[in-house]
Design a protein around this motif. Structure first.
Motif, PDB file in Angstrom:
ATOM      1  N   ASP A 839      43.606  17.072  19.624  1.00 49.72           N
ATOM      2  CA  ASP A 839      43.722  16.305  18.482  1.00 49.72           C
ATOM      3  C   ASP A 839      44.539  16.871  17.324  1.00 49.72           C
ATOM      4  N   LEU A 840      44.155  18.173  17.130  1.00 46.34           N
ATOM      5  CA  LEU A 840      44.754  18.986  16.207  1.00 46.34           C
ATOM      6  C   LEU A 840      45.712  20.272  16.577  1.00 46.34           C
ATOM      7  N   ALA A 841      46.431  20.635  16.054  1.00 45.85           N
ATOM      8  CA  ALA A 841      47.078  21.964  16.477  1.00 45.85           C
ATOM      9  C   ALA A 841      47.777  22.537  15.567  1.00 45.85           C
ATOM     10  N   GLU A 842      47.414  23.927  15.357  1.00 44.94           N
ATOM     11  CA  GLU A 842      48.050  24.846  14.393  1.00 44.94           C
ATOM     12  C   GLU A 842      48.999  25.771  15.069  1.00 44.94           C
ATOM     13  N   VAL A 843      50.329  25.747  14.597  1.00 53.48           N
ATOM     14  CA  VAL A 843      51.283  26.688  15.160  1.00 53.48           C
ATOM     15  C   VAL A 843      51.324  27.996  14.742  1.00 53.48           C
ATOM     16  N   ILE A 844      51.343  28.911  15.364  1.00 58.85           N
ATOM     17  CA  ILE A 844      51.449  30.555  14.746  1.00 58.85           C
ATOM     18  C   ILE A 844      52.412  31.021  15.354  1.00 58.85           C
ATOM     19  N   ILE A 845      53.530  31.469  14.817  1.00 59.34           N
ATOM     20  CA  ILE A 845      54.607  32.150  15.324  1.00 59.34           C
ATOM     21  C   ILE A 845      54.904  33.564  14.777  1.00 59.34           C
ATOM     22  N   ASN A 846      54.985  34.726  15.576  1.00 59.12           N
ATOM     23  CA  ASN A 846      54.940  35.914  15.154  1.00 59.12           C
ATOM     24  C   ASN A 846      53.905  36.426  14.201  1.00 59.12           C
ATOM     25  N   GLY A 847      52.717  35.738  14.293  1.00 57.96           N
ATOM     26  CA  GLY A 847      51.572  35.952  13.262  1.00 57.96           C
ATOM     27  C   GLY A 847      51.556  35.148  12.013  1.00 57.96           C
ATOM     28  N   LYS A 848      52.526  34.336  11.842  1.00 59.32           N
ATOM     29  CA  LYS A 848      52.653  33.497  10.747  1.00 59.32           C
ATOM     30  C   LYS A 848      52.429  32.087  10.981  1.00 59.32           C
ATOM     31  N   SER A 849      51.371  31.415  10.362  1.00 56.05           N
ATOM     32  CA  SER A 849      51.051  29.799  10.516  1.00 56.05           C
ATOM     33  C   SER A 849      52.033  29.079  10.053  1.00 56.05           C
ATOM     34  N   CYS A 850      52.456  28.136  10.992  1.00 58.05           N
ATOM     35  CA  CYS A 850      53.603  27.151  10.517  1.00 58.05           C
ATOM     36  C   CYS A 850      52.837  26.131  10.235  1.00 58.05           C
ATOM     37  N   ARG A 851      51.680  26.074   9.863  1.00 55.10           N
ATOM     38  CA  ARG A 851      50.909  24.746   9.313  1.00 55.10           C
ATOM     39  C   ARG A 851      50.222  24.048  10.436  1.00 55.10           C
ATOM     40  N   ILE A 852      49.364  22.856  10.120  1.00 58.47           N
ATOM     41  CA  ILE A 852      48.508  22.311  11.183  1.00 58.47           C
ATOM     42  C   ILE A 852      49.297  20.834  11.326  1.00 58.47           C
ATOM     43  N   THR A 853      49.216  20.279  12.404  1.00 62.09           N
ATOM     44  CA  THR A 853      49.550  19.056  12.859  1.00 62.09           C
ATOM     45  C   THR A 853      48.401  18.000  13.243  1.00 62.09           C
ATOM     46  N   CYS A 854      48.052  16.989  12.782  1.00 57.96           N
ATOM     47  CA  CYS A 854      46.995  16.273  13.220  1.00 57.96           C
ATOM     48  C   CYS A 854      47.373  14.840  13.351  1.00 57.96           C
ATOM     49  N   THR A 855      48.581  14.365  12.986  1.00 59.21           N
ATOM     50  CA  THR A 855      49.146  12.955  13.073  1.00 59.21           C
ATOM     51  C   THR A 855      50.559  13.136  13.492  1.00 59.21           C
ATOM     52  N   TYR A 856      50.812  11.858  13.815  1.00 57.81           N
ATOM     53  CA  TYR A 856      52.467  11.590  13.909  1.00 57.81           C
ATOM     54  C   TYR A 856      53.112  12.066  12.955  1.00 57.81           C
ATOM     55  N   PRO A 857      54.385  12.703  13.225  1.00 59.46           N
ATOM     56  CA  PRO A 857      54.929  12.800  14.572  1.00 59.46           C
ATOM     57  C   PRO A 857      54.901  14.081  15.137  1.00 59.46           C
ATOM     58  N   TYR A 858      53.697  14.869  14.705  1.00 59.97           N
ATOM     59  CA  TYR A 858      53.264  16.063  15.245  1.00 59.97           C
ATOM     60  C   TYR A 858      54.751  17.018  15.372  1.00 59.97           C
ATOM     61  N   GLN A 859      54.941  17.373  14.184  1.00 58.75           N
ATOM     62  CA  GLN A 859      56.205  18.049  14.148  1.00 58.75           C
ATOM     63  C   GLN A 859      56.279  19.164  12.857  1.00 58.75           C
ATOM     64  N   LEU A 860      56.306  20.296  13.103  1.00 58.43           N
ATOM     65  CA  LEU A 860      56.331  21.296  12.060  1.00 58.43           C
ATOM     66  C   LEU A 860      57.632  22.010  12.012  1.00 58.43           C
ATOM     67  N   ASP A 861      57.988  22.315  10.557  1.00 58.43           N
ATOM     68  CA  ASP A 861      59.076  23.189  10.295  1.00 58.43           C
ATOM     69  C   ASP A 861      58.845  24.801  10.543  1.00 58.43           C
ATOM     70  N   ILE A 862      59.336  25.418  11.397  1.00 59.14           N
ATOM     71  CA  ILE A 862      58.864  27.118  11.900  1.00 59.14           C
ATOM     72  C   ILE A 862      60.183  27.897  11.558  1.00 59.14           C
ATOM     73  N   SER A 863      61.097  27.396  10.849  1.00 52.95           N
ATOM     74  CA  SER A 863      62.325  28.239  10.316  1.00 52.95           C
ATOM     75  C   SER A 863      61.809  29.724   9.719  1.00 52.95           C
ATOM     76  N   ASN A 864      60.879  29.598   8.989  1.00 52.25           N
ATOM     77  CA  ASN A 864      60.338  30.912   8.083  1.00 52.25           C
ATOM     78  C   ASN A 864      59.830  31.869   8.924  1.00 52.25           C
ATOM     79  N   ALA A 865      59.360  31.389  10.307  1.00 54.70           N
ATOM     80  CA  ALA A 865      58.469  32.488  11.287  1.00 54.70           C
ATOM     81  C   ALA A 865      59.340  32.903  12.384  1.00 54.70           C
ATOM     82  N   LEU A 866      60.451  32.402  12.674  1.00 56.64           N
ATOM     83  CA  LEU A 866      61.273  32.785  13.926  1.00 56.64           C
ATOM     84  C   LEU A 866      61.837  34.257  13.569  1.00 56.64           C
TER      85      LEU A 866
END
Length: 936
Positions: A839-866
């Motif tokens: 029901d909730l998701a935290e996205v971590i890219i290259n060890g950097k958290s890109c925040r947690i999403t828990c509601t629509y539209p379930y979308q996160l900005d990952i630019s600074n972690a790529l």
């Protein structure tokens, strides 16, 4: 059974039937007393028939149930015109029953007949006097001279107060004058109500009418805490003093009451005292008006002597005073006590229609607005029975609707102390309320939802509310803020034909349908749903006001300004309503002030029937009222209107709709909740899509000259790149709304010469999907498998054959790598979109958290972690306790990993989807244009 003295057993039936009383000789009945073990709605709407031969019956009357709150268990005495007959029949049929509401609580439930006493009496009685003497929160219409002719009332001059002839032992020693006398002994005692949740401090409720007693209660409880902690520590940890929702019944007497009554009402109550026991004094009108004075005095004492004392003592201790609703349990003005409270507080429930409190909410919101309180709190998300599927996504729309109503601070229900470090989920309030504590599966990732609330509440606490309409709740007591459905007869044009037809059907309550919600709770399927009233007045907002606040208003620039500074463009006086059945009465003070406001240029809508009498014990005051009210109704004033209001807006009064929302076919949409605040020259609108579906909409706002921006409380981002234009003095914005999406529209920057902006956010481009070859690590502490599990496709954990996965509740980490051939974060933004998150998701890219999403539209900005090239991605997904609790219930206790004191009610329930069950996609978009949350 029903005629047996001291009977304590209810006669129960759910099929049409009748109960018949037969007398040997004709009996004259003047009153009927109904008593149930717990108040019963059907027992108080029986059809009464009479006969002299037991064969041919005629209808005498249908009993009319009073409006009642949830804590009512008193008897009801119905006055009837004197009727002589040998047979009295009481006919039960639940057809035509109301579907139930906060002010007719017993009608919410299955409409069976349940009664333990039906007593017929030849003695006259004031109609439903129990509603009127303050012993219980109830609302009843005044009786009339047909039920209670002057000839059966006790003349005032024949009443003698002989209290002075009672000795210290309670014995009456009186030389009785010649004649026939009835001696009436009246006493008072405790109501028996206790502070039920006080633990070791449990005892009788204190006297709320006595300032000294109220102060003693404060000092012996909260004050004692301060003493024990010491002033230094107390100032650091005790900042708010809170009085919770009133759950201890009503009070109508105190040793201080007679003196307080005389000081406030100007006469001695003692000669009229028999009326409090239902005995009519002088005539029906005098009895009713005296009991109105009793209720007025009670309402004022609660505010002045209890809440006023609490406020004074809390402030002296350096604390802010917070308080919830008084109604519908204590005889009161449901808004007046918020005058003394720093932090007004209402209450709303989740998935619990029988217990939801829309009137509590409106009392607190209107009370805050008319008494200038910046913060409006709500006990939030209380639920009758948790089903353990609750998450930020499921709760969001309900919370957003509360924000749109006017709430700007949540007090979450409930954080229960769990003393066990090895038992999860642990302690609850017996399953009542949400699990807002450390052992909730999503407690830590839930911070994303709390951040959303912080952003919402920060903006909603800014400035002042913009509300166009103010509705008079009435002068009779009890009084509460007016529910939207009660305004349909007054403002039919504003509600519209479709809404009126739907409400007429709901109130018809054909066949009294029953619905289960939540599990195991069966009640009326037609209880009013606040979701249906998200935009009740179709683009206008309204508050309610009471007499106290009204008498301090002035007119400025054509608007009625309350003492706090909040201004309203139109005042509405509805007249008689369900919660104001005596709306045909109005005090001289109110009529005079109403006339003054009209003369000063206020716009006022009056009821179709002019008030015919006052509440004053001096009936001669009615003549003054008649002369004055006729002047008000007959004067030539273009700003004075007579209901019903048939126009579909208030444009003719100079007020356009504040908010208009249309779909892509230009059809009006009323299932978006909204509110509007203004901070100097900055306009702040909160908009919430109350449906779990994506919709293309156009929003028209009653403001122009400022550039609109979309502020997302979910992400904290600001989108200035909108399609908008100024048209006919309004700002029109086109956008797409994701399911249950909410956002703020902030208009602050002057547009200058710019009148439109057609710049559209670029469509994003999908780079690739990440739907296969995920390695998932579950937590063994929550019963998950030790080894990492390969997921070749994204499917629900519940489809696994491994019970440690199928029934897993907690957080699991999805791990994978992907290649990004090129990377240009100067020109582009990169986003990840997750479909089917449970029901909730935290996205971590290259060890950097890109925040947690828990509601629509379930979308996160990952630019600074790529990185360019190889990227490591972890997605931590958390579900609810639901599935594991179901599984553990099938296991021996020693094999279970969960424990809670909440009753298990999930037998036969399906498992809920868990993990990620949809596409995981990476998108790119030009940085020159913000990615809209709804882009495809």
């Amino acid at each position: 059974m029903l005629v047996r003295q001291y009977n304590n057993q209810n006669f129960k039936i759910n099929k049409p039937c009748y109960i018949q009383y037969a007398f040997k000789q004709p009996f004259t009945c003047r009153s009927i007393k109904i008593k149930s073990k717990g108040y019963n709605y059907q027992a108080n709407r029986l059809v009464v028939e009479t006969s002299n031969d037991g064969i041919h019956f005629q209808q005498l009357t249908r009993l009319v149930p009073p409006r009642t709150g949830w804590e009512d268990s008193s008897s009801v005495t119905h006055s009837v015109p004197a009727t002589t007959a040998k047979y009295f029949r009481f006919v039960y049929n639940n057809e035509g029953s109301e579907p139930g509401a906060e002010d007719i609580d017993a009608a919410k439930w299955k409409q069976s007949l349940s009664v333990k006493e039906i007593t017929l009496s030849s003695e006259p009685s004031i109609y439903q006097y129990e509603s009127k003497n303050g012993e219980v929160w109830r609302i009843s219409k005044s009786g009339n001279e047909h039920q209670l002719p002057d000839s059966v009332c006790v003349p005032l001059h024949s009443i003698i107060n002989i209290t002075a002839h009672v000795d210290k032992n309670g014995r009456l020693k009186w030389n009785t004058p010649e004649g026939k006398w009835v001696i009436l002994r009246i006493g008072h005692t405790s109501t028996g109500s206790t502070n039920a949740t006080a633990g070791g401090g449990k005892g009788l409720e204190c006297d709320k009418f006595d300032t000294a007693v109220a102060a003693l209660q404060f000092r012996s409880w909260f004050g004692e805490t301060i003493q024990q902690a010491g002033p230094g520590l107390a100032k650091k940890v005790l900042s708010i003093f809170h009085v919770d929702s009133w759950e201890c019944g009503s009070q109508n007497w105190s040793h201080a009451f007679p003196a307080e009554f005389k000081r406030r009402r100007g006469y001695d109550l003692m000669d009229y005292l028999p009326a409090m026991a239902g005995i009519p004094v002088e005539n029906n009108e005098v009895s009713e008006r005296f009991l109105h004075d009793i209720r007025q005095t009670i309402a004022q004492l609660i505010v002045d002597n209890f809440y006023g004392t609490m406020a004074e003592l809390a402030h002296s201790a350096g604390c802010t005073f917070s308080g919830e609703s008084v109604a519908p349990t204590m005889m009161s003005d449901g808004m007046l006590h918020y005058k003394k409270v720093d932090l007004p507080m209402g209450e709303f429930w989740y998935n619990s229609p029988t217990h939801d409190k829309p009137n509590d909410m409106l009392d607190a919101i209107s009370g805050a607005h008319i008494y200038n309180k910046q913060i409006v709190q709500a006990e939030a998300f209380t639920t009758l029975r948790m089903d353990w599927t609750e998450s930020p996504a499921t709760l969001k729309a309900t919370g957003d609707r509360a924000y749109a109503m006017g709430i700007n601070r949540f007090v979450y229900h409930v954080y229960t102390h769990n003393p066990f470090t090895d038992r999860k989920p642990g302690m609850t309030l017996n399953g009542v309320g949400q699990l807002f504590q450390r052992d909730q599966t999503w407690w830590k990732p839930g911070k994303a939802w709390i951040e959303y609330a912080q952003r919402c509440q920060a903006l909603l606490q800014t400035g002042k509310p913009v509300v166009d309409i103010a509705v008079f709740a009435g002068e009779d007591v009890p009084v509460r803020a007016v529910l939207p459905d009660r305004l349909m007869k007054v403002l039919p044009g504003i509600f519209g034909k479709e809404r009126i037809e739907a409400e007429t059907k709901r109130l018809a309550n054909k066949n009294s349908p029953i619905k289960e919600q939540p599990m195991g709770v069966y009640a009326s399927a037609n209880i009013a749903n606040p979701k249906d009233w998200a935009d009740a007045l179709r683009g206008y907002k309204y508050d309610s006001f009471n007499k106290d606040a009204f008498l301090h208003t002035i007119v400025k620039d054509g608007k009625v300004v309350f003492e706090n500074g909040n201004a309203y463009s139109v005042l509405v006086f509805p007249g008689s309503m369900k919660m104001n059945p005596n709306g045909g009465s109005m005090s001289l003070e109110v009529v005079r002030h109403l006339d003054t406001l009209l003369q000063q240029g206020a716009t006022i809508i009056l009821p179709p029937d002019a008030p015919a009498k006052t509440f004053n014990l001096n009936i001669d005051k009615d003549k003054q009222l008649h002369a004055l009210i006729q002047s008000v109704y007959q004067q030539q004033n273009k700003k004075r209107f007579i209901a019903p209001w048939q126009q579909d807006d208030f444009v003719s009064t100079g007020i356009q709709r504040d908010v208009e929302i249309h779909d892509d076919k230009n059809a009006s949409m009323t299932d978006f909740a909204w509110t509007h605040r203004r901070d100097n020259d900055v306009d702040i609108y909160f908009i919430s899509n109350q449906k779990e579906e994506e919709r293309s909409i156009s929003i028209s706002l009653r403001t122009k000259g400022k550039v609109p921006e979309i502020w997302s409380a979910v992400t904290g981002s600001i989108n200035k790149n909108l399609t908008w234009k100024f048209t006919n003095g309004r700002t029109n914005i086109s956008l797409d709304a994701a399911p249950n999406q909410s956002f703020f529209i902030v208009l602050a920057k002057p547009a200058g010469t710019i009148t439109s902006n057609n710049k559209i956010a670029y469509q994003s481009k999908k780079l690739f999907d990440l739907n296969k070859n995920w390695k998932v690590q579950f937590d063994t502490g929550f019963g998950g498998p030790e080894q990492e599990i390969q997921f070749d496709s994204l499917t629900s954990w519940t489809k696994s054959l491994d019970s440690s996965i199928k029934y897993y509740s907690g957080t699991a980490s999805y791990h994978q790598n992907f290649i990004l051939p090129s990377l240009d974060t100067n020109q582009n933004s990169y986003y990840i979109r997750l479909a089917g998150v449970h029901d909730l998701a935290e996205v971590i890219i290259n060890g950097k958290s890109c925040r947690i999403t828990c509601t629509y539209p379930y979308q996160l900005d990952i630019s600074n972690a790529l990185y360019k090239g190889n990227n490591d991605i972890i997605i931590k997904v958390t579900n609810t306790w639901h599935n594991r609790l179901i599984y553990d219930n099938s296991l021996p206790k020693q094999q279970r990993i969960t424990w809670t004191n909440a009753p298990f009610r999930l037998q036969g329930w399906p498992l809920t989807p868990s993990g990620i069950t949809g596409n995981i996609s990476i998108f790119i978009e030009s940085k020159n244009s913000d990615l809209r949350a709804n882009s495809k």
